[in-house]
Write a protein that holds these residues in place. Structure first.
Motif, short mmCIF file in Angstrom:
data_model
loop_
_atom_site.label_atom_id
_atom_site.label_comp_id
_atom_site.label_asym_id
_atom_site.label_seq_id
_atom_site.Cartn_x
_atom_site.Cartn_y
_atom_site.Cartn_z
N PRO A 180 1.20 60.16 21.52
CA PRO A 180 0.41 59.63 20.42
C PRO A 180 -0.83 58.86 20.88
N CYS A 181 -0.75 58.23 22.02
CA CYS A 181 -1.89 57.46 22.53
C CYS A 181 -3.09 58.35 22.86
N ASN A 182 -2.84 59.65 23.07
CA ASN A 182 -3.90 60.57 23.47
C ASN A 182 -4.18 61.62 22.38
N GLY A 218 3.54 60.95 27.64
CA GLY A 218 3.49 59.82 26.70
C GLY A 218 4.67 58.90 26.97
N GLU A 219 4.40 57.62 27.04
CA GLU A 219 5.46 56.65 27.37
C GLU A 219 6.56 56.58 26.33
N THR A 220 6.19 56.78 25.06
CA THR A 220 7.17 56.45 24.03
C THR A 220 8.18 57.57 23.77
N ASN A 221 7.84 58.80 24.13
CA ASN A 221 8.75 59.90 23.83
C ASN A 221 9.40 60.55 25.04
N GLY A 236 -5.40 55.66 19.52
CA GLY A 236 -5.61 54.91 20.76
C GLY A 236 -4.31 54.54 21.45
N HIS A 237 -4.47 53.92 22.62
CA HIS A 237 -3.29 53.52 23.38
C HIS A 237 -2.98 52.05 23.12
N CYS A 238 -1.91 51.55 23.74
CA CYS A 238 -1.49 50.16 23.55
C CYS A 238 -2.68 49.21 23.72
N MET A 239 -2.78 48.25 22.81
CA MET A 239 -3.98 47.37 22.83
C MET A 239 -3.67 46.01 23.44
N THR A 294 0.00 48.85 30.73
CA THR A 294 -0.43 49.69 31.85
C THR A 294 -1.62 50.57 31.48
N ALA A 295 -1.69 51.05 30.24
CA ALA A 295 -2.82 51.90 29.86
C ALA A 295 -4.13 51.12 29.94
N SER A 296 -4.16 49.93 29.34
CA SER A 296 -5.38 49.11 29.38
C SER A 296 -5.67 48.68 30.81
N GLY A 314 -5.45 58.36 28.93
CA GLY A 314 -5.14 57.35 27.91
C GLY A 314 -3.85 56.66 28.23
N CYS A 315 -2.74 57.22 27.72
CA CYS A 315 -1.43 56.59 27.91
C CYS A 315 -1.17 56.41 29.41
N ASP A 316 -0.37 55.40 29.70
CA ASP A 316 -0.19 54.87 31.06
C ASP A 316 -0.38 55.83 32.23
N LYS A 317 0.54 56.79 32.39
CA LYS A 317 0.57 57.59 33.61
C LYS A 317 -0.55 58.61 33.64
FE1 FES Z 1 0.92 54.92 25.44
FE2 FES Z 1 1.46 52.23 25.61
S1 FES Z 1 2.72 53.85 24.90
S2 FES Z 1 -0.28 53.32 26.18
#
Ligand code: FES
Length: 576
Positions: A55-57, A87-90, A195-198, A202-204, A123-126
């Motif tokens: 979702p972040c991307n 994606g980190e969340t899934n 967007g990614h975590c605000m 780790t993404a920011s 975008g998302c962390d990794k």
């Molecule tokens: Fe994607 Fe935090 S879950 S950046």
């Protein structure tokens, strides 16, 4: 035609008059490309981690269209290609398991295809380290365009931050100070734009790291995903990558030791995620810059944390952008000799030159260096008989009263064992105990899960206690906080001393002395070692098996051993 003296690698595909040239051009023309786009202009790959499962991307195909505008304008040929998106969340068991796989996808996609330069859409962390690692192994001109953070979460008149407030709310539900209805309502209030975590998760952090490394245009890290200026940045990055190809500005000209040291300092100033340690070590390994865990402590130690963002502070990425973003931080560090000013960036000029006029519009969000959020930010690298290969702790996210602590170990042999035991009200644990989690490192989990910030037992939370010392070979989400010792090396599954800790052992943590000590005699540890049996996950073949067999320890970046280094862009065979 290109101005570079070096011939463009894409001419080996599109510049031929033989059968192969026909094949390379003809099939591309089925996309409606006119013949003159194969006239020797730079071909720009747009490497996209867009996915609706990340979702972040999820907004990044539109952003890629803006990159394409810039590439066309500058006289290049943009060609977008997908790579695996994490994606980190899934993604299970953990997105980190696949960072190295994505990097292989990126590296081989670049090398095998007719591209002269790449735009890395992260975008998302990794997704950020994975794309940079893959491109670094090719050593090609590359520029990063991040997807940007979400707008601030808003819940009942207050700002709430991705991840950070999820941990906070779930502890509040456990402690009985938040209802289940409020918890459900917060869910839709947290993630309210693309967007990614605000938070400074780790993404920011990684978006900040690539900006500090010189791999992006200024302000890449903080412009919100939905701010029109993010589209402008994408557009301008498209223009710039074409020029970079013409200048032969390959990654190894930017990713020097000075760039990594700058990133370590900026991480300290941002209060960035501990995950950046692993990712920067892995990127350095790919490009061939010798970096060690101790560089993080040595270089970062005296860096004050300036940015007051969750989880270390109060604000969020949207506020950070309006306050001046990474350029304002870079300028402050440069003016206090805390940065290598001359480090080259994708703009073709130095990082200090890029940021010389950057303003700080809000000294609450970006503190002046004379009034920092944390005097000694950065990452503390701990050593001792419990972590001979090192372990890390983020002082800005820890509790000052626990930075020197001695307590009795309560040991969880796996994360499942933790879930089982922590729910038991009769578990012998209090706020002075040290929670120890084993077998969650790169090999042991596998993939090194973000579970190091184990939730506190309900009976401790009920006393109003919000932090305890926790130690593991796992990672922690960049959005998390607490006095959490992570990345203990060697990990338990590899036979590190962490595997030998038993309930009731005394453990000493002294962050100022950088010490992590297990108060058990060498003889006793030797006796336990003889009885120890490795607890490795089942090896059912496939990528996971290859990963377990080849992953290096966190102190070496957790890359696969055979992926380390620069392999360039030469293809082994040219014809079909
Ligand atoms: Fe994607 Fe935090 S879950 S950046």
């Amino acid at each position: 035609m290109s101005d570079a003296t070096k011939p463009l690698r894409s001419t080996a595909w599109f510049g031929r008059t033989d059968k192969d040239g026909f094949i390379h051009r003809s099939w591309m023309r089925n996309q409606g490309l006119p013949g003159d786009v194969f006239d020797g202009r730079p071909v720009i790959g747009i490497c996209n981690t867009w996915s609706e499962l990340t979702p972040c991307n999820a907004h990044m195909r539109e952003l890629a269209e803006r990159v394409k505008r810039g590439v066309w304008e500058a006289g290049g040929l943009p060609l977008e290609f997908p790579v695996m998106s994490t994606g980190e969340t899934n993604l299970r068991p953990t997105a980190m398991l696949f960072r190295n796989l994505v990097s292989m996808d990126v590296e081989e996609s670049i090398r095998g295809n007719p591209v002269d330069g790449v735009v890395l859409m992260c975008g998302c962390d990794k997704t950020t380290p994975a794309l940079v690692m893959g491109a670094a192994s090719c050593d090609i001109p590359a520029i990063v365009v991040s997807g940007g953070p979400m707008l601030n979460g808003k819940f009942r008149g207050k700002d709430i931050g991705s991840g950070t407030d999820v941990w906070r709310f779930s502890e509040a539900v456990k402690a009985g100070t938040m209802s289940q209805e409020e918890f459900s309502e917060a869910e839709s209030c947290m993630s309210r734009s693309a967007g990614h975590c605000m938070t400074m998760g780790t993404a920011s952090t990684m978006a900040g790291m690539v900006e500090a490394l010189g791999l992006t245009l200024p302000h890449n890290a903080a412009i919100p995903a939905v701010d029109s200026r993010r589209k402008v940045l994408a557009h301008m990055s498209g223009r710039r990558i074409v020029e970079m190809v013409r200048e032969d500005l390959v990654l190894s000209k930017i990713l020097k030791r000075e760039a990594f040291e700058n990133a370590i300092r900026v991480n300290g100033a941002l209060g960035g995620s501990t995950n950046a340690v692993i990712h920067l070590l892995a990127i350095a390994g790919r490009i061939g810059v010798p970096m060690t865990l101790d560089d993080w402590d040595r270089v970062g130690r005296n860096t004050p944390t300036l940015v007051d963002i969750m989880p270390s502070g109060r604000f969020l990425m949207e506020d950070f952008y309006y306050a001046g973003g990474v350029p304002a931080v870079v300028r402050a560090l440069a003016e206090h000799n805390l940065l290598h000013r001359d480090a080259l960036t994708v703009t073709g000029i130095s990082i200090a030159e890029n940021c010389k006029d950057a303003a700080n519009w809000n000294e609450q969000v970006i503190r002046p260096i004379t009034r920092p959020l944390v005097e000694q930010g950065g990452i503390a690298v701990l050593r001792g008989n419990l972590a001979p290969g090192g372990a890390v702790l983020k002082p800005s996210a820890a509790s000052p009263h626990l930075m020197q602590h001695k307590g009795r170990a309560v040991v969880f042999s796996t994360i499942e064992h933790y879930y089982e035991r922590i729910a038991d009200p009769t578990l012998d644990i209090d706020e002075n105990s040290v929670m120890v989690l084993q077998n969650c490192g790169p090999m042991g989990y596998p993939g090194m899960a973000e579970v190091g910030n184990m939730g506190l037992p309900a009976k401790v939370l009920a006393k109003g206690i919000t932090d305890m010392v926790r130690i593991s070979d796992a990672r922690m989400s960049g959005t998390a906080y607490g006095t959490v010792v992570l990345h203990v090396c060697p990990e338990a599954a590899a036979g590190g001393p962490l595997a030998l800790v038993r309930d009731g052992d005394m453990i000493e943590l002294d962050v100022a002395a950088r010490r992590l000590h297990l108060d058990v005699s060498d003889e006793e540890l030797e006796r336990r070692r003889k009885q120890w049996q490795p607890l490795l996950p089942a090896q059912n073949g496939g990528y996971q098996q290859m990963y377990i067999q080849h992953v290096m320890q966190a102190s070496e970046g957790a890359d696969l051993d055979f992926l380390v280094g620069r392999r360039g862009t030469i293809v082994t065979r040219e014809s079909h």
